[in-house]
Design a protein around this motif. Structure first.
Motif, mmCIF file in Angstrom:
data_model
loop_
_atom_site.group_PDB
_atom_site.id
_atom_site.type_symbol
_atom_site.label_atom_id
_atom_site.label_comp_id
_atom_site.label_asym_id
_atom_site.label_seq_id
_atom_site.Cartn_x
_atom_site.Cartn_y
_atom_site.Cartn_z
ATOM 1 N N PHE A 101 0.690 -1.232 -0.038
ATOM 2 C CA PHE A 101 0.036 0.059 -0.016
ATOM 3 C C PHE A 101 0.867 1.290 0.022
ATOM 4 N N ALA A 102 2.040 1.279 0.862
ATOM 5 C CA ALA A 102 2.487 2.617 0.980
ATOM 6 C C ALA A 102 3.476 2.956 -0.234
ATOM 7 N N GLU A 103 3.913 1.878 -0.782
ATOM 8 C CA GLU A 103 4.590 1.970 -2.063
ATOM 9 C C GLU A 103 3.715 2.314 -3.200
ATOM 10 N N ARG A 118 -3.143 0.182 -10.308
ATOM 11 C CA ARG A 118 -2.856 -0.805 -9.345
ATOM 12 C C ARG A 118 -3.480 -0.651 -8.087
ATOM 13 N N LEU A 119 -3.185 0.262 -7.409
ATOM 14 C CA LEU A 119 -3.828 0.546 -6.162
ATOM 15 C C LEU A 119 -5.343 0.775 -6.070
ATOM 16 N N PHE A 120 -5.787 1.264 -6.841
ATOM 17 C CA PHE A 120 -7.385 1.165 -6.992
ATOM 18 C C PHE A 120 -8.148 -0.104 -7.378
ATOM 19 N N HIS A 121 -7.561 -0.809 -8.176
ATOM 20 C CA HIS A 121 -8.119 -2.293 -8.266
ATOM 21 C C HIS A 121 -7.895 -3.076 -7.191
ATOM 22 N N ASP A 122 -6.687 -2.963 -6.656
ATOM 23 C CA ASP A 122 -6.550 -3.783 -5.335
ATOM 24 C C ASP A 122 -7.408 -3.299 -4.076
ATOM 25 N N ASP A 186 -7.445 2.048 7.531
ATOM 26 C CA ASP A 186 -6.437 2.894 6.912
ATOM 27 C C ASP A 186 -6.575 2.796 5.357
ATOM 28 N N GLU A 187 -6.414 1.521 4.838
ATOM 29 C CA GLU A 187 -6.188 1.099 3.457
ATOM 30 C C GLU A 187 -7.403 1.087 2.844
#
Length: 351
Positions: A101-103, A118-122, A186-187
């Motif tokens: 997440f942080a990266e 990628r972040l959105f989909h995950d 948080d995520e």
């Protein structure tokens, strides 16, 4: 008809944190092995009527350049790389979001389109896993507790279809269990900002999800009122950019928003307001892309109804606008059956 027992493994309890469901009878032989797991000039004339400065006009200048968009098919354009970190490989697929997440967020914030997508989909996948784990066990219990011997053939078929749906949902949760392990508030609280960032970076699904969202898609909005002002500032530019990339689902969202009415009372409608000229324009554009052999009486009737609200000059201008938009943005991207209807489900993932 003979019914066979159905095993519901304890994996349902292990992953969904509910009590195990044991043996249940009353399934057809076809489902006996089911195991439930969690898991032109004319165009210029048209633009004079359908103002390029007005809400939702395709002529509106988008705030996102072609350098950071995806194609209508979702393929990241090679020109999308906008910073050095964007050349770095992403974490392996299905790597735990808690660890990546942080990266991903740092890279997305720096303009890395691939990381933003990628972040959105995950996060979206993990939101779906949470929904499944909260809802499916009780739903499965209710379906499995039904007595097949008292069901009509039609009811038994519906029950079996529901079991198949449950199985697919639980399989999805199981398949994403490693990705979503230990993911917390948080995520999950980053979902709305991540959706906007991915949409701005050119992810077509994120754009449709963001633009077509309603407040039910945004838990935590009361604690983040800036999300509403962000939406008002970004929804139409995102929609314009998506239409210019040949995105049929976005055309559907715009047609629905401008049509107004109770069934179209979305956040986008509150931004655009009801506008019969614009609604007809987008509906006409959709009709130009209607798949061969897939004529919709509902769509035809809707277009006729909208046309009745326009003057002859307005309709002529709107027709010219739609034809120009089709030739410019959509001639090379044929509309697929069901594609526009699926726009309303862009925020839904899973099977």
């Amino acid at each position: 008809m003979k019914r066979n027992p159905l095993l519901v493994p304890a994996a349902l309890a292990a992953v969904a944190s509910v009590a195990a469901i044991g043996y249940y009878s009353g399934r057809t032989a076809a489902l006996a092995t089911l195991q439930v797991r969690v898991d032109t000039p004319a165009a210029k004339a048209a633009d004079a009527t359908i103002s390029t400065k007005g809400k939702g006009s395709i002529g509106t200048t988008a705030t996102y350049t072609a350098a950071n968009r995806r194609s209508a098919t979702g393929r990241l354009l090679t020109s999308a790389v906008s910073n050095p970190s964007a050349t770095a490989p992403l974490p392996p697929p299905n790597a735990p979001l808690k660890q990546t997440f942080a990266e991903l967020k740092a890279r997305a914030d720096a303009g890395d389109a691939a990381a933003a997508s990628r972040l959105f989909h995950d996060i979206q996948n993990c939101a779906e896993v949470q929904r499944i784990n909260q809802m499916m066990p009780n739903f499965a219990n209710r379906v499995l507790n039904g007595d097949p011997s008292s069901m009509s053939p039609g009811a038994a078929q519906r029950s079996d279809r529901m079991l198949g749906m449950i199985q697919k949902n639980l399989d999805f949760a199981q398949d994403n269990a490693a990705l979503c392990a230990d993911v917390g508030p948080d995520e999950m609280a980053a979902l709305v900002p991540a959706t906007l960032e991915a949409a701005q970076a050119g992810d077509p699904r994120a754009a449709n999800c963001y633009v077509g969202a309603n407040l039910n898609n945004w838990p935590g909005v009361l604690d983040n009122p800036n999300w509403i002002s962000d939406y008002k500032a970004n929804a139409l530019p995102l929609a314009t950019a998506a239409v210019q990339q040949g995105d049929w689902p976005m055309v559907g969202l715009m047609a629905s928003a401008y049509a107004g009415g109770v069934r179209s009372n979305t956040m986008l409608t509150q931004v655009t307001g009801a506008n019969p000229v614009q609604a007809y324009s987008y509906a006409k554009l959709m009709s130009l892309g209607q798949p061969a052999g897939n004529t919709s009486n509902r769509a035809t009737n809707n277009l006729t109804n909208l046309a009745s609200q326009l003057s002859s000059d307005q309709q002529q201008a709107a027709d010219a606008w739609a034809q120009n938009a089709y030739q410019q943005y959509f001639a090379s991207t044929p509309r697929q059956p069901g594609e526009v209807g699926n726009a309303m489900r862009s925020c839904q993932v899973g099977p």
